[in-house]
Design an enzyme around this catalytic site. Structure first.
Site, PDB file in Angstrom:
ATOM      1  N   LYS A  83     -12.507 -10.058 -28.920  1.00  0.00           N
ATOM      2  CA  LYS A  83     -12.187  -8.832 -28.382  1.00  0.00           C
ATOM      3  C   LYS A  83     -12.559  -7.164 -28.822  1.00  0.00           C
ATOM      4  O   LYS A  83     -13.912  -7.162 -29.434  1.00  0.00           O
ATOM      5  CB  LYS A  83     -11.359  -8.078 -29.621  1.00  0.00           C
TER       6      LYS A  83
HETATM    7  C1  E4P Z   1      -3.272  -5.006 -30.470  1.00  0.00           C
HETATM    8  O1  E4P Z   1      -4.837  -5.593 -30.313  1.00  0.00           O
HETATM    9  C2  E4P Z   1      -3.419  -4.262 -31.263  1.00  0.00           C
HETATM   10  O2  E4P Z   1      -4.274  -5.200 -32.494  1.00  0.00           O
HETATM   11  C3  E4P Z   1      -2.574  -3.246 -31.647  1.00  0.00           C
HETATM   12  O3  E4P Z   1      -1.003  -3.848 -30.639  1.00  0.00           O
HETATM   13  C4  E4P Z   1      -2.330  -2.240 -32.335  1.00  0.00           C
HETATM   14  O4  E4P Z   1      -0.880  -1.453 -32.060  1.00  0.00           O
HETATM   15  P1  E4P Z   1      -0.807  -0.085 -33.264  1.00  0.00           P
HETATM   16  O5  E4P Z   1      -0.859   0.731 -32.081  1.00  0.00           O
HETATM   17  O6  E4P Z   1       1.226  -0.451 -33.696  1.00  0.00           O
HETATM   18  O7  E4P Z   1      -1.782   0.336 -34.519  1.00  0.00           O
END
Ligand code: E4P
Length: 216
Positions: A83
């Site tokens: 990522k």
């Molecule tokens: C995606 O890969 C992220 O980990 C995640 O969806 C972030 O979500 P949040 O805005 O609830 O922290």
């Protein structure tokens, strides 16, 4: 649509995997920070619970550092997806990693041009964060519609991974738009199977069955 779970909690992942509908996992540094123990060991355990892609995020800010961390993350298991944040350095890293056939997930996408750039760089997944947009009164689901349209317009292979989901109906809306993946927090994942009429209907069936089950 593929269902990923958005957590680094091994028990929640195990519980979701047991249902049999789990296609992958997304983690991020904040999610890993909530769990006790060594993040690498946690990621290794997660990769054994789920056969599909497990996103693990780099923390370097320069492309060389991202690529190096990406290679290290990939050495944990073959189903790790690296990522990478949506920055110019991140785009360079995605391009380099994709040349090495390393799958990537471009994260922190908040507009359609960023999603287009992630695809042009060769990202396997692009993650628009819809909840965080809704939090500032922007249109998270509108962004998903734009990303799906743009990728279709140009036949881009990158998959739209809907992230920062807060509500079950967002999964339905994203599926109607044709997004390939939703990464869903554990609570929302459990809610997806719920409907008050299902509960009421089941209670009525069981109550009626009580009346007749001992009839000869
Ligand atoms: C995606 O890969 C992220 O980990 C995640 O969806 C972030 O979500 P949040 O805005 O609830 O922290």
């Amino acid at each position: 649509m593929k269902f990923f779970i958005d957590t680094a909690n091994v028990e929640e992942i195990r519980e979701a995997a047991e249902v049999g509908l789990l296609d992958g996992v997304t983690t991020n540094p904040s999610l890993l920070a909530k769990e006790p123990g060594d993040p690498t060991a946690i990621l290794r355990e997660i990769t054994k619970l789920v056969a599909g892609p497990v996103s693990a995020e780099v923390t370097a800010l320069d492309h060389a550092g991202m690529v190096e961390q990406g290679r290290e993350l990939r050495s944990i298991a073959d189903n790790i997806v690296v990522k990478v944040p949506m920055t110019l350095e991140g785009l360079k890293a995605i391009r380099l990693l994709s040349r090495e056939d390393v799958p990537t997930n471009c994260t922190l996408i908040f507009n359609a041009t960023q999603a287009l750039m992630a695809a042009k760089a060769g990202a396997t997944f692009a993650s628009p964060f819809i909840g965080r947009l809704d939090d500032i009164s922007a249109d998270g689901m509108g962004l998903i519609a734009q990303c799906c349209t743009i990728y279709r317009n140009y036949g881009l292979a990158t998959e739209v991974l809907v992230a920062s989901i807060r509500l079950p109906q967002q999964v339905t809306q994203a599926a109607l738009l044709g997004a390939q993946v939703a990464t869903i927090p554990p609570k929302v994942l459990r809610q997806l199977a719920d409907h008050p009429l299902t509960d009421a209907g089941l209670q009525k069936f069981l109550a009626d069955w009580e009346q007749v089950k001992n009839r000869a």
